[in-house]
Design an enzyme around this catalytic site. Structure first.
Site, PDB file in Angstrom:
ATOM      1  N   ASP A   1     -26.076   5.224  20.106  1.00 40.10           N
ATOM      2  CA  ASP A   1     -25.057   5.600  19.975  1.00 40.10           C
ATOM      3  C   ASP A   1     -23.860   6.142  18.940  1.00 40.10           C
ATOM      4  O   ASP A   1     -22.681   6.787  18.411  1.00 40.10           O
ATOM      5  CB  ASP A   1     -24.018   4.862  20.426  1.00 40.10           C
ATOM      6  CG  ASP A   1     -24.169   3.969  22.247  1.00 40.10           C
ATOM      7  OD1 ASP A   1     -24.722   4.538  22.738  1.00 40.10           O
ATOM      8  OD2 ASP A   1     -24.390   2.633  22.555  1.00 40.10           O
TER       9      ASP A   1
ATOM     10  N   SER B   1     -34.629   1.827  27.426  1.00 38.66           N
ATOM     11  CA  SER B   1     -33.367   1.652  27.464  1.00 38.66           C
ATOM     12  C   SER B   1     -32.875   0.691  27.920  1.00 38.66           C
ATOM     13  O   SER B   1     -33.345   0.182  28.491  1.00 38.66           O
ATOM     14  CB  SER B   1     -33.289   2.960  28.875  1.00 38.66           C
ATOM     15  OG  SER B   1     -32.049   1.961  29.731  1.00 38.66           O
TER      16      SER B   1
ATOM     17  N   LYS C   1     -25.596  10.581  28.554  1.00 42.61           N
ATOM     18  CA  LYS C   1     -24.448   9.579  28.203  1.00 42.61           C
ATOM     19  C   LYS C   1     -23.275   9.455  28.865  1.00 42.61           C
ATOM     20  O   LYS C   1     -23.141  10.773  29.629  1.00 42.61           O
ATOM     21  CB  LYS C   1     -24.751   9.430  26.311  1.00 42.61           C
ATOM     22  CG  LYS C   1     -25.764   8.824  25.784  1.00 42.61           C
ATOM     23  CD  LYS C   1     -25.985   7.757  26.299  1.00 42.61           C
ATOM     24  CE  LYS C   1     -27.492   6.796  26.070  1.00 42.61           C
ATOM     25  NZ  LYS C   1     -27.892   5.786  25.742  1.00 42.61           N
TER      26      LYS C   1
ATOM     27  N   GLN D   1     -30.516  -0.744  29.580  1.00 39.81           N
ATOM     28  CA  GLN D   1     -29.530  -1.304  30.092  1.00 39.81           C
ATOM     29  C   GLN D   1     -30.674  -1.011  31.442  1.00 39.81           C
ATOM     30  O   GLN D   1     -30.750  -1.814  32.822  1.00 39.81           O
ATOM     31  CB  GLN D   1     -28.715   0.380  30.056  1.00 39.81           C
ATOM     32  CG  GLN D   1     -27.811  -0.060  29.287  1.00 39.81           C
ATOM     33  CD  GLN D   1     -26.412   1.433  29.946  1.00 39.81           C
ATOM     34  OE1 GLN D   1     -26.946   2.159  30.607  1.00 39.81           O
ATOM     35  NE2 GLN D   1     -25.810   1.761  29.425  1.00 39.81           N
TER      36      GLN D   1
END
Ligand code: S3P
Length: 517
Positions: free
Chosen positions: A399, A246, A426, A248
């Site tokens: 994505d 990830s 998500k 993020q």
């Protein structure tokens, strides 16, 4: 480097704290909001919705952003939209600025003293919320024209405590990256968002931040927003191994590590998008990246750098380009050019997969723009065949699976997409939302553990159904693309969330020849 007057330096716990704790306790923002929640269930609950107040006009982005006080608006009704079989798609198209880079450009602007100029910023709702959060933390943020923004930052170690809850709307990236920033500073902030964001797991960010010394003062059940986070002025330098691939989480830890007196390192067993690392370098941080295992990386960051304002040119978003790319591939006779698409190899998994499936994609004019590889893509319609997509490719196209599933529906034979567990967390449970959408479109599929298997129709997909988008922009755009080549029109229950990442989606697609009703 601290040029702000002393009263602007790290402030005590903000006024938002008490209010935020109350919100966490009662699980809603206000009595009014509670009434709306009851009435509209899980529908979009904008605290202040850009599209509600101003429509989708990009010229109004600054107006939206300039509202100091949160505006309570009655929730909008969902806006259903349908797409129908369209003539060949033709023409040239430039996708909007990359969402990941846009969030980061604003945040880095906040973290250096002086003025950062940004060109090509994505003016979608998600990014505007990050801009508002940067302002709440002390930056002066100004829009100077379409996509042209200036950020006068405060510098690492000199952020203000926000007075209001930081409302990130639908934005997972903005909220998680900003948790990293706040977690590494001696300030307290409340993080919140819409019904979708409130369901997303935040412990994955809060756990490493706790190791660095940040404290979660309150959180909703399951470690979700609203979250009241008290950062630390002296983040402990840690070595952190990511539990999931990830970008993020990686970015949140690095951003917190910026204010650490020592060296922060992050190990990612699977390489994920590296925009934070590139931007750290660009803004003058001392960062070292080395290989780790067969697919991974280790990133080492020296804390407390003197970040210097540096111009950012935002390249076109491959995750938004994915929609016309797949649409032109499945709509018979299409021939389009997608201009200036970012070709960062950690973002091009969809391209690799579509080429394996037999798509016609010509990469033209490969060049470097704003420190990223970009190219123009000529895309013509093509007959596709099913393929096996390895789990190792997931981080580079995380994505893009919803729209890949659309391409797979038109292909001949079976497409197996492996290792999709992260799709469950998500903006919606994307694995389930894609499966439900395929069923509504008359396409056969199976879910086996974390794999999605799509039985391609090998030609026209039946269509004719209604897809539930669950506040998820990518589900919305993917199934609208499906309808451009299906026998019957394809409807989605709500198109409003498209404004979070690609406000001009409908218009841009119509210019290429897509038909919506
Ligand atoms: C993003 C990382 C990805 C992606 C998201 C943007 C980023 O999330 O899904 O849309 O900008 O860092 P994860 O890092 O959680 O996979």
């Amino acid at each position: 480097m601290h040029s702000l007057p002393s009263q602007n330096l790290v402030a005590p716990v903000s006024d938002a704290r008490a209010a935020c704790q109350m919100e966490v306790a009662i699980g809603c923002r206000s009595g009014l909001q509670a009434e709306q929640d009851k009435f509209f269930g899980a529908c979009y609950q904008p605290h202040r919705s850009f599209s509600k107040l101003y429509g989708n006009s990009l010229a109004s982005a600054q107006d939206f952003f300039d509202r100091e006080a949160p505006v309570e608006t009655a929730p909008e009704r969902p806006a259903p939209l349908a797409s129908e079989a369209s003539g060949p798609l033709r023409g040239r198209f430039r996708p909007p600025g990359d969402k990941s880079i846009s969030h980061r450009a604003l945040i880095f602007g906040l973290l250096c003293v002086g003025e950062t100029a940004i060109e090509g910023l994505l003016e979608g709702e998600d990014v505007l919320r990050t801009a508002a959060a940067c302002r709440a933390l002390g930056a002066h943020v100004e829009r100077q024209g379409e996509g042209r923004w200036r950020v006068k930052g405060c510098g690492v170690g000199s952020l203000l405590a926000p007075k209001e809850t930081l409302d990130f709307g639908n934005a997972g990236t903005g909220s998680r990256l900003m948790m990293g920033v706040v977690g590494g500073h001696g300030i307290t902030a409340c993080f919140d968002g819409d019904a979708s964001l409130r369901k997303r797991p935040m412990r994955r960010i809060l756990d490493p931040l706790a190791l660095m010394g940040a404290e979660v003062l309150s959180e909703a059940q399951g470690g979700c927003c609203p979250i009241l986070l008290k950062g630390t002025p002296e983040p402990v330098p840690i070595e952190y191994r990511l539990p999931v691939a990830s970008a993020q989480i990686k970015s949140a830890v690095l951003l917190a590590g910026l204010n650490s007196p020592g060296r922060t390192s992050v190990i990612e067993p699977e390489a994920s998008r590296d925009h934070t690392e590139k931007m750290l370098l660009h803004f003058g941080a001392q960062i070292h990246v080395e290989a780790f295992g067969p697919h991974g990386r280790k990133i080492l960051l020296e804390g407390r750098p003197e970040l210097r304002p540096s111009p950012v040119i935002v390249p076109a978003d491959p995750s938004s380009a994915a929609f016309p790319l797949v649409a032109a591939t499945i709509v018979h006779g299409s021939d389009i050019v997608i201009e200036g698409m970012m070709m960062n190899p950690l973002r091009t998994g969809l391209l690799t997969t579509l080429l394996e499936m037999g798509a016609y994609i010509e990469v033209q004019g490969a060049r470097i723009e704003g420190g990223e590889e970009v190219a123009d893509l000529r895309v013509r319609s093509a007959a596709l065949k099913g393929v096996d997509v390895p789990a190792a490719r997931a981080p580079s196209m995380i994505d893009e699976y919803p729209v890949l599933a659309i391409a797979a529906a038109y292909a001949t034979g079976e497409t197996r997409m492996r290792g999709l567990h992260e799709l469950r967390v998500k903006e919606s449970d994307r694995l389930q939302a894609v499966a439900d959408g395929l069923r509504a479109a008359g396409v056969e599929y199976k879910i086996e553990c974390d794999d999605l298997i799509v039985q391609g129709v090998g030609g026209e997909v039946p269509g004719g159904g209604m897809v539930m988008t669950h506040l998820d922009h990518r589900i919305a755009m993917s199934f609208l693309c499906l309808g451009l080549a299906s026998k019957k029109p394809m409807a989605i229950d709500d198109a409003r969330m498209i404004a979070t990442s690609f406000p001009a989606f409908k218009l841009s697609m119509e210019r290429l020849g897509a038909r919506f009703s």
